[in-house]
Design a protein around this motif. Structure first.
Motif, PDB file in Angstrom:
ATOM      1  N   ILE A 163       0.824  -1.202   0.000  1.00  0.00           N
ATOM      2  CA  ILE A 163       0.000   0.000   0.000  1.00  0.00           C
ATOM      3  C   ILE A 163       0.863   1.259   0.000  1.00  0.00           C
ATOM      4  CG2 ILE A 163      -0.351   0.544   2.450  1.00  0.00           C
ATOM      5  CD1 ILE A 163      -3.393   0.514   1.781  1.00  0.00           C
ATOM      6  N   THR A 164       2.055   1.188   0.606  1.00  0.00           N
ATOM      7  CA  THR A 164       2.976   2.324   0.553  1.00  0.00           C
ATOM      8  C   THR A 164       3.471   2.553  -0.869  1.00  0.00           C
ATOM      9  OG1 THR A 164       3.689   1.902   2.841  1.00  0.00           O
ATOM     10  CG2 THR A 164       5.116   3.288   1.469  1.00  0.00           C
ATOM     11  N   VAL A 218      -5.880   7.416  -3.812  1.00  0.00           N
ATOM     12  CA  VAL A 218      -4.976   7.664  -2.686  1.00  0.00           C
ATOM     13  C   VAL A 218      -5.750   7.693  -1.370  1.00  0.00           C
ATOM     14  CG1 VAL A 218      -3.459   9.378  -1.624  1.00  0.00           C
ATOM     15  CG2 VAL A 218      -3.228   8.869  -4.042  1.00  0.00           C
ATOM     16  N   LYS A 219      -6.873   8.395  -1.352  1.00  0.00           N
ATOM     17  CA  LYS A 219      -7.682   8.466  -0.134  1.00  0.00           C
ATOM     18  C   LYS A 219      -8.216   7.087   0.246  1.00  0.00           C
ATOM     19  CE  LYS A 219     -10.341  11.761  -1.715  1.00  0.00           C
ATOM     20  NZ  LYS A 219     -11.433  12.775  -1.776  1.00  0.00           N
ATOM     21  N   SER A 220      -8.635   6.316  -0.749  1.00  0.00           N
ATOM     22  CA  SER A 220      -9.159   4.984  -0.486  1.00  0.00           C
ATOM     23  C   SER A 220      -8.100   4.077   0.129  1.00  0.00           C
ATOM     24  CB  SER A 220      -9.681   4.374  -1.786  1.00  0.00           C
ATOM     25  OG  SER A 220     -10.104   3.043  -1.587  1.00  0.00           O
ATOM     26  N   MET A 221      -6.906   4.086  -0.458  1.00  0.00           N
ATOM     27  CA  MET A 221      -5.843   3.231   0.047  1.00  0.00           C
ATOM     28  C   MET A 221      -5.332   3.702   1.412  1.00  0.00           C
ATOM     29  SD  MET A 221      -5.440   0.727  -2.034  1.00  0.00           S
ATOM     30  CE  MET A 221      -7.232   0.787  -2.170  1.00  0.00           C
ATOM     31  N   SER A 222      -5.323   5.016   1.623  1.00  0.00           N
ATOM     32  CA  SER A 222      -4.908   5.547   2.930  1.00  0.00           C
ATOM     33  C   SER A 222      -5.892   5.116   4.016  1.00  0.00           C
ATOM     34  CB  SER A 222      -4.816   7.073   2.874  1.00  0.00           C
ATOM     35  OG  SER A 222      -3.860   7.490   1.920  1.00  0.00           O
ATOM     36  N   LEU A 277      -5.339   1.490   4.788  1.00  0.00           N
ATOM     37  CA  LEU A 277      -4.150   1.303   5.620  1.00  0.00           C
ATOM     38  C   LEU A 277      -4.442   1.629   7.076  1.00  0.00           C
ATOM     39  CD1 LEU A 277      -1.119   0.778   5.989  1.00  0.00           C
ATOM     40  CD2 LEU A 277      -0.700   3.165   5.356  1.00  0.00           C
ATOM     41  N   VAL A 278      -5.093   2.776   7.340  1.00  0.00           N
ATOM     42  CA  VAL A 278      -5.382   3.186   8.718  1.00  0.00           C
ATOM     43  C   VAL A 278      -6.281   2.160   9.407  1.00  0.00           C
ATOM     44  CG1 VAL A 278      -6.546   4.923  10.130  1.00  0.00           C
ATOM     45  CG2 VAL A 278      -5.048   5.640   8.262  1.00  0.00           C
ATOM     46  N   LEU A 279      -7.332   1.734   8.731  1.00  0.00           N
ATOM     47  CA  LEU A 279      -8.255   0.771   9.325  1.00  0.00           C
ATOM     48  C   LEU A 279      -7.578  -0.575   9.573  1.00  0.00           C
ATOM     49  CD1 LEU A 279     -11.517   1.491   7.283  1.00  0.00           C
ATOM     50  CD2 LEU A 279     -10.997   2.189   9.623  1.00  0.00           C
ATOM     51  N   PRO A 291     -13.140  -1.456  12.045  1.00  0.00           N
ATOM     52  CA  PRO A 291     -12.463  -1.414  10.745  1.00  0.00           C
ATOM     53  C   PRO A 291     -13.127  -2.239   9.640  1.00  0.00           C
ATOM     54  CG  PRO A 291     -10.840  -1.543  12.489  1.00  0.00           C
ATOM     55  CD  PRO A 291     -12.172  -1.744  13.135  1.00  0.00           C
ATOM     56  N   PRO A 292     -13.458  -3.523   9.865  1.00  0.00           N
ATOM     57  CA  PRO A 292     -14.107  -4.264   8.768  1.00  0.00           C
ATOM     58  C   PRO A 292     -15.460  -3.681   8.392  1.00  0.00           C
ATOM     59  CG  PRO A 292     -14.116  -5.561  10.797  1.00  0.00           C
ATOM     60  CD  PRO A 292     -13.214  -4.405  11.025  1.00  0.00           C
ATOM     61  N   LEU A 293     -16.184  -3.112   9.371  1.00  0.00           N
ATOM     62  CA  LEU A 293     -17.483  -2.519   9.076  1.00  0.00           C
ATOM     63  C   LEU A 293     -17.317  -1.274   8.204  1.00  0.00           C
ATOM     64  CD1 LEU A 293     -20.321  -1.982  11.689  1.00  0.00           C
ATOM     65  CD2 LEU A 293     -19.795  -0.250   9.988  1.00  0.00           C
ATOM     66  N   LEU A 294     -16.422  -0.365   8.613  1.00  0.00           N
ATOM     67  CA  LEU A 294     -16.232   0.891   7.879  1.00  0.00           C
ATOM     68  C   LEU A 294     -15.665   0.646   6.485  1.00  0.00           C
ATOM     69  CD1 LEU A 294     -14.874   3.387  10.580  1.00  0.00           C
ATOM     70  CD2 LEU A 294     -17.181   3.217   9.621  1.00  0.00           C
TER      71      LEU A 294
END
Length: 299
Positions: free
Chosen positions: A200-201, A233-237, A240-242, A273-276
């Motif tokens: 993802i990076t 980019v926003k989707s992958m970020s 990663l956070v979740l 995280p899996p829900l969001l």
């Protein structure tokens, strides 16, 4: 304390129910498309596997927390404890691996790196998806089976609560088993987690480089292509956070210093995280969003 258990159990039940519905919707939509077209894209296959894994793990979280509140005595049954640990860790490991495969797939398909290895993967990624899913299942099973033996030993000394916890020997054995489970969890979960972070990076870096090139080439900031890359980019970020939050919660829940109340709190957080992410997948994917709106309107 009893009120706290009931409230957290209700919250976990609500989170898991919504998560199961969202992930079940993803699986049902992909299955419907497969029946109509007789073909399923590699990305949809990975999403279906990930959504199925999330449905099962959310169902387990919901079931085990309800059992913990209302049928606490089952947690000293060696057979139940062994089965619960093995099945829960199997789903946790497969969830990590499927998320990693999805991220690697996006990385290979979207990035424009000229390295020979990336070119090799880009030309064969579709055929490698099936083998990657099968390999992840085999690895997950291999990493999960040892939990049965150690959980069975831990149950003999009062796995959650029992007379053994009132003795020094019982506390030492429970702590030792918890340390062992934490090490097994790290050994099984860190490899896919590291691969996920690296992939993802690389993906985010490649997208940002492409965005800078588009800006430098005179492409307008509001161009559709540029907005698509910003969205990626926003989707992958977010992914990663979740994923990091989920990994930390699952790791802390295995920690020997994690008490009963904190274990429940981290169980609540681990459901988020899996829900969001599943909700974001539905909202950001056109065919899933259209199918959801169609289903809502028909109701």
């Amino acid at each position: 304390m009893t009120l706290f258990l009931y409230l957290t159990a209700a919250l976990i039940y609500a989170q898991c129910t919504v998560g199961i519905l969202l992930n079940g919707f993803i699986v049902a939509t992909n299955f419907k498309n497969w029946r109509q077209l007789k073909i399923l894209q590699p990305c949809d296959k990975i999403l279906s596997c990930l959504a199925t894994s999330r449905c099962l793990i959310l169902f387990c979280m919901m079931s085990f927390n309800i059992i913990f509140v209302f049928f606490h005595q089952l947690f000293v049954n060696p057979v139940f404890i062994s089965s619960a640990w093995v099945f829960t860790m199997l789903l946790s490991h497969t969830n990590f691996w499927f998320a990693t495969i999805l991220c690697v797939f996006y990385c290979v398909k979207i990035t424009n790196y000229s390295h020979t290895f990336f070119i090799f993967l880009k030309t064969r990624i579709s055929s490698l998806v099936h083998w990657s899913i099968l390999a992840s299942l085999v690895i997950s099973v291999a990493c999960s089976l040892p939990y049965g033996w150690f959980a069975n030993d831990g149950a003999q000394y009062g796995f959650i609560s029992g007379p053994a916890e009132n003795t020094t020997f019982g506390k030492v054995m429970i702590t030792r088993e918890t340390h062992t489970r934490l090490i097994m969890f790290i050994v099984g979960s860190v490899p896919p987690f590291l691969i996920f972070c690296v992939a993802i990076t690389l993906l985010i870096h490649s997208l940002w480089v492409h965005i800078r090139h588009m800006r430098g080439g005179g492409t307008g900031f509001r161009s559709p292509n540029l907005e698509v890359h910003f969205g990626a980019v926003k989707s992958m970020s977010l992914f990663l956070v979740l994923h990091v939050v989920y990994f930390v919660c699952m790791s802390v829940r295995q920690s020997p210093t994690n008490g009963g109340s904190w274990r429940i709190v981290f169980s609540v957080i681990a459901c988020i995280p899996p829900l969001l992410h599943s909700l974001y997948i539905i909202v950001s994917t056109r065919k899933l969003k259209e199918e959801l709106l169609k289903w809502i309107c028909c109701q």
